[in-house]
Design an enzyme around this catalytic site. Structure first.
Site, short mmCIF file in Angstrom:
data_model
loop_
_atom_site.label_atom_id
_atom_site.label_comp_id
_atom_site.label_asym_id
_atom_site.label_seq_id
_atom_site.Cartn_x
_atom_site.Cartn_y
_atom_site.Cartn_z
N ARG A 1 0.83 -1.22 0.00
CA ARG A 1 0.00 0.00 0.00
C ARG A 1 0.86 1.27 0.00
O ARG A 1 0.51 2.27 0.63
CB ARG A 1 -0.97 0.03 1.19
CG ARG A 1 -1.90 -1.15 1.25
CD ARG A 1 -2.88 -1.21 0.08
NE ARG A 1 -3.61 -2.47 0.13
CZ ARG A 1 -3.25 -3.57 -0.56
NH1 ARG A 1 -2.21 -3.55 -1.39
NH2 ARG A 1 -3.95 -4.66 -0.46
N SER B 1 -11.18 -1.70 3.29
CA SER B 1 -10.44 -1.98 4.53
C SER B 1 -9.87 -0.67 5.06
O SER B 1 -9.09 -0.01 4.38
CB SER B 1 -9.28 -2.94 4.26
OG SER B 1 -9.80 -4.19 3.91
N GLU C 1 -5.16 2.61 6.40
CA GLU C 1 -4.96 2.42 4.96
C GLU C 1 -5.70 3.56 4.23
O GLU C 1 -5.22 4.10 3.25
CB GLU C 1 -5.53 1.06 4.52
CG GLU C 1 -5.37 0.83 3.03
CD GLU C 1 -5.68 -0.60 2.61
OE1 GLU C 1 -5.37 -1.54 3.35
OE2 GLU C 1 -6.23 -0.76 1.51
P1 FAD Z 1 -8.86 7.46 -3.95
O1 FAD Z 1 -9.60 6.81 -2.83
O2 FAD Z 1 -9.56 8.54 -4.69
O3 FAD Z 1 -7.47 8.01 -3.41
C1 FAD Z 1 -6.60 7.19 -2.67
C2 FAD Z 1 -5.21 7.83 -2.66
O4 FAD Z 1 -4.68 7.76 -3.98
C3 FAD Z 1 -5.24 9.31 -2.29
O5 FAD Z 1 -4.08 9.62 -1.56
C4 FAD Z 1 -5.21 10.02 -3.62
O6 FAD Z 1 -4.68 11.33 -3.58
C5 FAD Z 1 -4.34 9.08 -4.43
N1 FAD Z 1 -4.60 9.15 -5.87
C6 FAD Z 1 -5.77 8.89 -6.51
N2 FAD Z 1 -5.61 9.07 -7.85
C7 FAD Z 1 -4.33 9.46 -8.03
C8 FAD Z 1 -3.55 9.83 -9.17
N3 FAD Z 1 -4.06 9.85 -10.41
N4 FAD Z 1 -2.27 10.22 -8.97
C9 FAD Z 1 -1.72 10.23 -7.72
N5 FAD Z 1 -2.39 9.91 -6.62
C10 FAD Z 1 -3.68 9.52 -6.76
N6 FAD Z 1 -7.94 -1.84 -2.10
C11 FAD Z 1 -7.10 -2.86 -2.34
O7 FAD Z 1 -5.88 -2.64 -2.49
N7 FAD Z 1 -7.56 -4.13 -2.45
C12 FAD Z 1 -8.88 -4.45 -2.32
O8 FAD Z 1 -9.26 -5.62 -2.43
C13 FAD Z 1 -9.80 -3.38 -2.07
N8 FAD Z 1 -11.12 -3.63 -1.92
C14 FAD Z 1 -11.99 -2.59 -1.70
C15 FAD Z 1 -13.35 -2.85 -1.59
C16 FAD Z 1 -14.24 -1.81 -1.37
C17 FAD Z 1 -15.71 -2.10 -1.23
C18 FAD Z 1 -13.76 -0.48 -1.26
C19 FAD Z 1 -14.72 0.66 -1.06
C20 FAD Z 1 -12.40 -0.21 -1.39
C21 FAD Z 1 -11.50 -1.27 -1.60
N9 FAD Z 1 -10.12 -1.03 -1.71
C22 FAD Z 1 -9.27 -2.07 -1.96
C23 FAD Z 1 -9.58 0.33 -1.55
C24 FAD Z 1 -9.45 1.13 -2.86
O9 FAD Z 1 -10.34 0.67 -3.85
C25 FAD Z 1 -8.02 1.11 -3.41
O10 FAD Z 1 -7.09 1.60 -2.46
C26 FAD Z 1 -7.88 1.95 -4.67
O11 FAD Z 1 -6.62 1.73 -5.21
C27 FAD Z 1 -8.07 3.44 -4.44
O12 FAD Z 1 -8.26 4.04 -5.71
P2 FAD Z 1 -9.15 5.36 -5.88
O13 FAD Z 1 -9.02 5.78 -7.30
O14 FAD Z 1 -10.51 5.17 -5.37
O15 FAD Z 1 -8.32 6.38 -4.97
#
Ligand code: FAD
Length: 303
Positions: free
Chosen positions: A176, A226, A296
């Site tokens: 992560r 999570s 996380e």
């Molecule tokens: P955001 O939530 O919008 O942002 C997260 C971080 O990434 C922030 O710091 C943001 O500034 C940064 N960020 C976003 N886009 C960019 C970019 N273009 N450039 C630089 N930084 C950026 N995660 C897992 O790893 N495994 C799983 O199995 C998993 N299961 C999930 C299940 C559910 C139901 C939910 C709600 C979440 C889950 N997650 C899981 C968490 C999440 O989906 C991941 O961490 C995902 O990678 C976050 O992506 P996001 O685009 O939604 O980022």
């Protein structure tokens, strides 16, 4: 300089995208809570994204990258400055075993497209609800797979708007974490190297992982997935479960009965409810097991 001035200036450069003022971020995050962004900028092209980054840097305006909001909790007071949302930059191209995806593409869609071309390697991501940018920043992973296994390179912008292409090693992907989060880079796109697979095996793996996710996670409620990282040698969910915290919470937020690692927005929770529930969990687990749970999810904005 006021946010109205930012809007006036940016609208000269942002033609294909959108710029919104005082936009509620609860509509862009999967917890469905939190306050407004002063300005939400959604560029329509890479050049527009670059122009926004340069503008923010030049005028010392705070800039927050919001992906699909699946791992982010926005406080009730909202976010000062500009929130950059790349959802319009969502193209996916596949050539042979190479997959190119823009930062705003959903990794679920990239995984699905790869599977439809009989490419193996991204099945683990079939249920991760993040964008490519967020998945890169977090080195998203599930069920034994992670971005690190399949990434070839990523194109990023530095805070001052310089474009860099970073190789897999330069991305420093760990549990992560990444150089992107460390240095505050903005991901524009990513290139993956997959392998030819068997359609039957790919489909079976996707079906199995989807079943596991749907049976174990409270997908019927808004959440940020999570909330805590896995402490070394332990599972955060198990520690929370063994602390008797399931079903407990503050206001409309609650530790899920289905998966103790998830805090759900069960009934119109505020961000304050959600964060108080996080604090309650941390405190109780520390008291019972002496373990300091690390977040996380990213908590952003003002109270
Ligand atoms: P955001 O939530 O919008 O942002 C997260 C971080 O990434 C922030 O710091 C943001 O500034 C940064 N960020 C976003 N886009 C960019 C970019 N273009 N450039 C630089 N930084 C950026 N995660 C897992 O790893 N495994 C799983 O199995 C998993 N299961 C999930 C299940 C559910 C139901 C939910 C709600 C979440 C889950 N997650 C899981 C968490 C999440 O989906 C991941 O961490 C995902 O990678 C976050 O992506 P996001 O685009 O939604 O980022």
């Amino acid at each position: 300089m006021s946010k109205h001035q930012w809007i006036t200036d940016l609208r000269k450069e942002i033609i294909q995208g959108d710029i919104l003022i005082d936009e509620p971020l609860c509509n862009y995050t999967m917890t469905k809570l939190g306050g407004c962004a002063d300005v939400l900028a959604m560029p329509g092209t890479m050049e527009e994204a670059e122009a926004i980054v340069r503008y923010a840097h030049q005028h010392e305006i705070p800039l927050l990258l919001l992906g699909n909001g699946s791992n982010m909790v926005v406080r009730d007071g909202g976010v000062r400055g500009i929130v950059l949302h790349l959802s319009k930059l969502n193209a996916i191209h596949i050539e042979g075993t190479q997959v190119h995806a823009e930062a705003g593409a959903l990794i679920i869609d990239v995984s699905r497209r790869a599977a439809s071309e009989t490419l193996t390697g991204l099945e683990f991501a079939c249920g991760i609800p993040g964008s490519i940018g967020g998945a890169m920043a977090m080195n998203a992973g599930a069920y034994g797979g992670e971005i690190k296994d399949v990434i070839k390179q990523a194109t990023v912008l530095t805070k001052s708007g310089e474009r860099l292409v970073l190789s897999k090693d330069e991305l420093e992907l760990g549990y992560r974490q990444s150089i992107i989060a460390k240095k505050g880079y903005y991901v524009l796109s990513a290139d993956f190297e997959l392998a030819p697979g068997s359609q039957e095996e790919i489909d079976a793996k996707v079906a199995d992982l989807t079943f596991q996710r749907e049976s174990k996670q409270p997908l019927e409620y808004p959440s940020a997935g999570s909330v805590f990282k896995r402490p070394p040698g332990k599972f955060a969910g198990k520690l929370i479960q063994d602390s008797g915290l399931q079903g407990k919470g503050h206001g409309g937020a609650e530790v899920s009965l289905k998966h103790a690692g998830f805090i759900i927005n069960k009934n119109n929770a505020t961000a304050t409810d959600y964060i108080r529930t996080i604090d309650m969990v941390k405190e109780e687990v520390k008291k019972r097991f002496g373990i300091e749970l690390e977040l996380e999810v990213k908590i952003v904005g003002e109270e």
